[in-house]
Write a protein that holds these residues in place. Structure first.
Motif, mmCIF file in Angstrom:
data_model
loop_
_atom_site.group_PDB
_atom_site.id
_atom_site.type_symbol
_atom_site.label_atom_id
_atom_site.label_comp_id
_atom_site.label_asym_id
_atom_site.label_seq_id
_atom_site.Cartn_x
_atom_site.Cartn_y
_atom_site.Cartn_z
ATOM 1 N N TYR A 61 38.346 42.237 41.697
ATOM 2 C CA TYR A 61 39.166 43.336 42.218
ATOM 3 C C TYR A 61 40.633 42.897 42.289
ATOM 4 O O TYR A 61 41.538 43.627 41.862
ATOM 5 C CB TYR A 61 38.619 43.751 43.582
ATOM 6 C CG TYR A 61 39.377 44.857 44.285
ATOM 7 C CD1 TYR A 61 39.606 44.782 45.661
ATOM 8 C CD2 TYR A 61 39.837 45.978 43.609
ATOM 9 C CE1 TYR A 61 40.282 45.781 46.331
ATOM 10 C CE2 TYR A 61 40.522 46.977 44.273
ATOM 11 C CZ TYR A 61 40.741 46.871 45.629
ATOM 12 O OH TYR A 61 41.422 47.853 46.283
ATOM 13 N N LEU A 62 40.871 41.673 42.790
ATOM 14 C CA LEU A 62 42.241 41.154 42.885
ATOM 15 C C LEU A 62 42.872 41.039 41.499
ATOM 16 O O LEU A 62 44.027 41.407 41.295
ATOM 17 C CB LEU A 62 42.232 39.789 43.572
ATOM 18 C CG LEU A 62 43.592 39.105 43.759
ATOM 19 C CD1 LEU A 62 44.535 39.936 44.606
ATOM 20 C CD2 LEU A 62 43.415 37.719 44.386
ATOM 21 N N GLU B 232 28.162 37.009 45.289
ATOM 22 C CA GLU B 232 28.529 38.331 44.769
ATOM 23 C C GLU B 232 29.794 38.848 45.468
ATOM 24 O O GLU B 232 30.702 39.369 44.817
ATOM 25 C CB GLU B 232 27.373 39.307 44.992
ATOM 26 C CG GLU B 232 27.563 40.639 44.288
ATOM 27 C CD GLU B 232 26.457 41.635 44.599
ATOM 28 O OE1 GLU B 232 25.390 41.217 45.102
ATOM 29 O OE2 GLU B 232 26.677 42.830 44.343
ATOM 30 N N ARG B 233 29.859 38.662 46.780
ATOM 31 C CA ARG B 233 31.025 39.114 47.538
ATOM 32 C C ARG B 233 32.286 38.406 47.053
ATOM 33 O O ARG B 233 33.334 39.018 46.878
ATOM 34 C CB ARG B 233 30.854 38.826 49.030
ATOM 35 C CG ARG B 233 29.803 39.653 49.729
ATOM 36 C CD ARG B 233 29.636 39.164 51.158
ATOM 37 N NE ARG B 233 30.612 39.781 52.021
ATOM 38 C CZ ARG B 233 30.400 40.907 52.680
ATOM 39 N NH1 ARG B 233 29.269 41.544 52.576
ATOM 40 N NH2 ARG B 233 31.338 41.405 53.439
ATOM 41 N N GLN C 91 33.231 39.654 43.526
ATOM 42 C CA GLN C 91 33.760 41.029 43.607
ATOM 43 C C GLN C 91 35.221 41.010 44.044
ATOM 44 O O GLN C 91 36.066 41.725 43.477
ATOM 45 C CB GLN C 91 32.969 41.851 44.621
ATOM 46 C CG GLN C 91 31.785 42.570 44.029
ATOM 47 C CD GLN C 91 31.048 43.407 45.043
ATOM 48 O OE1 GLN C 91 31.254 43.277 46.243
ATOM 49 N NE2 GLN C 91 30.168 44.250 44.563
ATOM 50 N N ARG C 92 35.504 40.202 45.050
ATOM 51 C CA ARG C 92 36.874 40.133 45.554
ATOM 52 C C ARG C 92 37.819 39.579 44.494
ATOM 53 O O ARG C 92 38.927 40.072 44.326
ATOM 54 C CB ARG C 92 36.940 39.257 46.808
ATOM 55 C CG ARG C 92 36.350 39.885 48.048
ATOM 56 C CD ARG C 92 36.365 38.922 49.208
ATOM 57 N NE ARG C 92 37.694 38.675 49.714
ATOM 58 C CZ ARG C 92 38.312 39.415 50.628
ATOM 59 N NH1 ARG C 92 37.719 40.481 51.126
ATOM 60 N NH2 ARG C 92 39.518 39.111 51.048
ATOM 61 N N ARG C 93 37.390 38.556 43.762
ATOM 62 C CA ARG C 93 38.240 37.949 42.731
ATOM 63 C C ARG C 93 38.497 38.929 41.579
ATOM 64 O O ARG C 93 39.622 39.040 41.084
ATOM 65 C CB ARG C 93 37.583 36.680 42.177
ATOM 66 C CG ARG C 93 37.497 35.543 43.169
ATOM 67 C CD ARG C 93 38.877 34.958 43.451
ATOM 68 N NE ARG C 93 38.883 34.111 44.607
ATOM 69 C CZ ARG C 93 38.724 32.798 44.583
ATOM 70 N NH1 ARG C 93 38.541 32.164 43.448
ATOM 71 N NH2 ARG C 93 38.743 32.100 45.696
ATOM 72 N N GLN D 130 42.113 42.809 38.881
ATOM 73 C CA GLN D 130 42.382 44.166 38.395
ATOM 74 C C GLN D 130 43.682 44.700 38.995
ATOM 75 O O GLN D 130 44.504 45.288 38.299
ATOM 76 C CB GLN D 130 41.241 45.106 38.770
ATOM 77 C CG GLN D 130 40.001 44.922 37.929
ATOM 78 C CD GLN D 130 38.798 45.635 38.503
ATOM 79 O OE1 GLN D 130 38.794 46.087 39.652
ATOM 80 N NE2 GLN D 130 37.750 45.724 37.709
ATOM 81 N N LEU D 131 43.880 44.487 40.271
ATOM 82 C CA LEU D 131 45.091 44.992 40.933
ATOM 83 C C LEU D 131 46.336 44.304 40.401
ATOM 84 O O LEU D 131 47.383 44.907 40.261
ATOM 85 C CB LEU D 131 45.005 44.762 42.444
ATOM 86 C CG LEU D 131 43.997 45.616 43.188
ATOM 87 C CD1 LEU D 131 43.947 45.205 44.649
ATOM 88 C CD2 LEU D 131 44.338 47.091 43.076
#
Lengths: 170, 110
Positions: B94-95, B86-87, B90-92, B97-98
């Motif tokens: 979020y990246l 999950e972590r 989530q990071r992928r 999206q940015l």
């Protein structure tokens, strides 16, 4: 779940730690595009790590959030991302580039207590060298972009501990 | 633009919304200038339609595979394993999206 930093967030904070900047200066220092920086900065501001005044972004140096992101498991996620990127980069290089650009070495060896003592001495020497380089950089008021730093990894463990670790992660 | 073409382009955008015209041209084999015209109202040729459809079918298959694998992880992995996954996800996300929040890359840059 505590939220750590992405690499692109970290490099922006590192750039602002050197000196406050506008977006264009951040882009030059980090090699990130202005559009990505513009997307990241509001998130850093929401987390009270950065503030904004008259077109300039400042690091909030005594921010609780900044202290939190350097703790335990959140740093681990960043390290995994950094190392994973290094491994990908290494294998994306052409064969002949592998000794020149991104470098990666792995060895599995048996060490006698004498070997281990010598190995630890080499590691201490490496740490001293890097600390000296860091110190000299600070002293000469370095203006080089934060993106031009070399990222150096080192670490070792018993093979069985790594295998057990990978089994425990499932 | 025909309804069929509109519907295809809408579906394409939902699957590949972050691609630039140049990337679409590279992946589909359609000339860059044609890609621009197709996404701005020109009628597609049959070959161009087929090319984009093949890409979408490939992506759909990939997505089904990833979703199926994620469900398998949820049933087979330990709590610790799920949290670690999950972590990572989530990071992928979020990246991603940015990187692509700055506006639809299908529209502006090439």
């Amino acid at each position: 779940m505590k939220k750590g930093l992405l690499l692109i967030e970290r490099i922006i904070l590192e750039s602002l730690e050197k000196k406050e900047k506008n977006i264009i200066e951040l882009a030059k220092d980090t090699t990130l595009s202005s559009s990505v920086i513009s997307n990241v900065l509001p998130h850093l501001m929401m987390r009270s790590m950065v503030n904004y005044q008259q077109g300039i972004y400042h690091l909030i140096r005594d921010s609780y959030s900044l202290r939190e992101i350097n703790a335990g498991e959140t740093i681990g996620d960043e390290l995994k991302e950094l190392f994973s990127s290094l491994v990908n980069r290494y294998f994306q290089q052409e064969e002949q580039q592998r000794g020149v650009g991104t470098q990666l070495r792995l060895k599995k060896v048996w060490m006698t207590p004498m070997d281990e003592a010598q190995f630890n001495a080499h590691l201490v020497e490496l740490e001293r060298f890097l600390a000296r380089v860091e110190q000299e950089t600070r002293q000469r008021d370095n203006c080089a972009p934060v993106s031009e730093q070399r990222v150096v990894f080192w670490g070792h463990s018993e093979y069985s501990q790594l295998i057990n670790g990978s089994l425990m992660s499932v | 633009m025909s309804t069929l073409q509109q519907s295809l382009l809408k579906r394409y955008h939902s699957l590949f919304g972050d691609k630039t015209y140049r990337q679409i041209a590279h992946d589909s084999g359609i000339q860059l200038s044609r890609v621009y015209r197709i996404f701005n109202g020109s009628e597609m040729k049959i070959g161009e339609y087929q090319s984009l459809l093949e890409q979408m079918n490939g992506k759909s298959r990939d997505q089904v595979r990833v979703i199926s694998l994620t469900l398998q992880c949820m049933t087979q992995l330990s709590q610790k394993g799920q949290v670690e996954l999950e972590r990572l996800l989530q990071r992928r996300v979020y990246l991603s999206q940015l990187q692509y929040q700055a506006g639809s890359s299908l529209v502006a840059s090439s």
